[in-house]
Write a protein that holds these residues in place. Structure first.
Motif, mmCIF file in Angstrom:
data_model
loop_
_atom_site.group_PDB
_atom_site.id
_atom_site.type_symbol
_atom_site.label_atom_id
_atom_site.label_comp_id
_atom_site.label_asym_id
_atom_site.label_seq_id
_atom_site.Cartn_x
_atom_site.Cartn_y
_atom_site.Cartn_z
ATOM 1 N N ALA A 3 0.842 -1.196 0.000
ATOM 2 C CA ALA A 3 0.000 0.000 0.000
ATOM 3 C C ALA A 3 0.875 1.243 0.000
ATOM 4 N N VAL A 4 0.332 2.300 -0.587
ATOM 5 C CA VAL A 4 1.046 3.577 -0.644
ATOM 6 C C VAL A 4 0.094 4.697 -0.235
ATOM 7 N N SER A 5 0.655 5.698 0.401
ATOM 8 C CA SER A 5 -0.096 6.903 0.712
ATOM 9 C C SER A 5 0.764 8.084 0.260
ATOM 10 N N VAL A 6 0.121 9.079 -0.311
ATOM 11 C CA VAL A 6 0.876 10.236 -0.824
ATOM 12 C C VAL A 6 0.291 11.514 -0.228
ATOM 13 N N LYS A 7 0.993 12.615 -0.384
ATOM 14 C CA LYS A 7 0.445 13.896 0.051
ATOM 15 C C LYS A 7 -0.898 14.106 -0.668
ATOM 16 N N THR A 8 -1.868 14.604 0.063
ATOM 17 C CA THR A 8 -3.210 14.772 -0.515
ATOM 18 C C THR A 8 -3.157 15.591 -1.812
ATOM 19 N N LYS A 9 -2.364 16.664 -1.795
ATOM 20 C CA LYS A 9 -2.300 17.519 -2.993
ATOM 21 C C LYS A 9 -1.382 16.967 -4.086
ATOM 22 N N PHE A 10 -0.656 15.901 -3.754
ATOM 23 C CA PHE A 10 0.094 15.173 -4.781
ATOM 24 C C PHE A 10 -0.922 14.411 -5.634
ATOM 25 N N ARG A 11 -1.921 13.845 -4.971
ATOM 26 C CA ARG A 11 -2.963 13.102 -5.693
ATOM 27 C C ARG A 11 -3.999 14.035 -6.304
ATOM 28 N N ASP A 12 -4.462 14.996 -5.517
ATOM 29 C CA ASP A 12 -5.551 15.880 -5.961
ATOM 30 C C ASP A 12 -5.035 17.314 -6.032
ATOM 31 N N ALA A 13 -4.531 17.678 -7.196
ATOM 32 C CA ALA A 13 -3.927 19.008 -7.331
ATOM 33 C C ALA A 13 -4.978 20.039 -7.709
ATOM 34 N N THR A 14 -4.742 21.281 -7.276
ATOM 35 C CA THR A 14 -5.599 22.369 -7.724
ATOM 36 C C THR A 14 -4.796 23.300 -8.637
ATOM 37 N N LYS A 15 -3.478 23.038 -8.694
ATOM 38 C CA LYS A 15 -2.603 23.847 -9.552
ATOM 39 C C LYS A 15 -1.869 22.918 -10.515
ATOM 40 N N THR A 16 -1.062 23.490 -11.392
ATOM 41 C CA THR A 16 -0.294 22.659 -12.331
ATOM 42 C C THR A 16 1.191 23.028 -12.270
ATOM 43 N N GLY A 17 1.997 22.141 -12.818
ATOM 44 C CA GLY A 17 3.433 22.391 -12.951
ATOM 45 C C GLY A 17 4.121 22.602 -11.613
ATOM 46 N N MET A 18 5.056 23.572 -11.597
ATOM 47 C CA MET A 18 5.863 23.840 -10.394
ATOM 48 C C MET A 18 5.004 24.266 -9.207
ATOM 49 N N LEU A 19 3.910 24.973 -9.497
ATOM 50 C CA LEU A 19 3.037 25.441 -8.414
ATOM 51 C C LEU A 19 2.365 24.259 -7.719
ATOM 52 N N ALA A 20 1.994 23.259 -8.526
ATOM 53 C CA ALA A 20 1.385 22.049 -7.957
ATOM 54 C C ALA A 20 2.391 21.327 -7.070
ATOM 55 N N MET A 21 3.650 21.323 -7.526
ATOM 56 C CA MET A 21 4.716 20.651 -6.789
ATOM 57 C C MET A 21 4.943 21.341 -5.432
ATOM 58 N N LEU A 22 5.004 22.662 -5.486
ATOM 59 C CA LEU A 22 5.190 23.447 -4.260
ATOM 60 C C LEU A 22 4.017 23.191 -3.300
ATOM 61 N N ASP A 23 2.833 23.168 -3.879
ATOM 62 C CA ASP A 23 1.601 22.967 -3.116
ATOM 63 C C ASP A 23 1.608 21.643 -2.347
#
Ligand SMILES: [Zn+2]
Length: 286
Positions: free
Chosen positions: A25-45
């Motif tokens: 099983a894996v768990s990731v940062k919530t915003k890694f899975r469900d982004a509201t931004k794109t590109g570098m901003l999504a990564m920062l988020d």
């Protein structure tokens, strides 16, 4: 944590079993899975996000095809639980992979023991097909030193976010060029003579990311790997925070959606728990 699922389907009237097994099983940062931004901003988020998702499966698909058995991706292995696992990949990778993800993998969940459980000897596997080179798709390779490993040449030439230090020392996959058009997909490669099983190029998550299309008498089983985290994401055009190219991800969503509207398509992303039930009941996207 995630029980295996088997469905009996047919190709040209011949019975074929398809299995879905989760290698931990894996768990990731919530915003890694469900982004509201794109590109570098999504990564920062997602890096700043302090919350993690629920545990998600790491699916591997096994197809008992009449031309030979195929293993699609190889999943994770139990060594990932070791906090030093990523040390050899350098400072950034070590920081990234130990802070943005959580894994729980038991030895018996690795692909080797799971094939054993299914009474499928490794020698029966005609080929292992990798959708892309991320660790949770390749970390079971250690069970297949003598099996043909098939990888999209473009994924191999232009990887994104792979950790080569984790490749087995003997890793020398068969690199194939996807040079056929197939339905909504510009690039495809037939894995069987019957032309019922193929790799299609579905870039975005990585540049060379592929999905597996298996056309059965009961419908198309579409192993979408990391195109998205859930079918709902695809339908709602919501994206994860981890695409090499957002533009390519959008194109891929459009191609998969168009394909699924034309054909009865059972969509299986690598990390969606609900995909097992859809496979069992052969429930299509539309
Ligand atoms: Zn991935």
């Amino acid at each position: 944590m995630f029980s295996k699922q088997t469905v009996a389907v047919h190709v040209k009237g011949m019975p074929v079993k398809v299995h879905l097994v989760s290698t931990g099983a894996v768990s990731v940062k919530t915003k890694f899975r469900d982004a509201t931004k794109t590109g570098m901003l999504a990564m920062l988020d997602f890096m700043l996000d302090k919350t993690f998702t629920e545990w998600m499966p790491i699916w591997v698909m096994i197809i008992e095809h009449p031309e030979g058995f195929f293993v699609i991706d190889t999943g994770e292995n139990a060594n990932v639980n070791d906090k030093n696992y990523f040390k050899s990949s350098g400072f950034f990778a070590n920081w990234f992979d130990t802070t943005q993800f959580k894994f729980i993998v038991n030895k018996e969940e690795e692909i080797g023991p799971q094939l054993n459980d299914l009474q499928i000897p490794i020698e029966k596997i005609k080929a292992v097909v990798l959708t892309h080179l991320h660790l949770d798709h390749i970390d079971g390779l250690k069970y297949f030193p003598s099996t043909e490993i098939i990888v999209n040449k473009y994924e191999h030439d232009k990887p994104f976010g792979d950790l080569p230090k984790l490749y087995p020392s003997w890793f020398a996959p068969t690199l194939i060029e996807l040079n056929q058009q197939y339905e909504a997909f510009d690039k495809a490669f037939y894995l069987t003579k019957a032309k019922d099983l193929l790799m299609v190029h579905t870039p975005g998550h990585t540049y060379g990311h592929c999905s597996i299309v298996f056309n059965t008498d009961e419908g198309c089983i579409f192993f979408g790997a990391d195109i998205c985290y859930s079918q709902q994401q695809l339908i709602n055009e919501k994206y994860s925070g981890t695409n090499a190219s957002h533009k390519l991800a959008q194109k891929t969503y459009a191609a998969v959606t168009a394909f699924a509207k034309e054909h009865k398509t059972i969509f299986i992303p690598s990390h969606e728990a609900a995909a097992a039930e859809r496979l069992k009941t052969l429930t299509p996207v539309f």
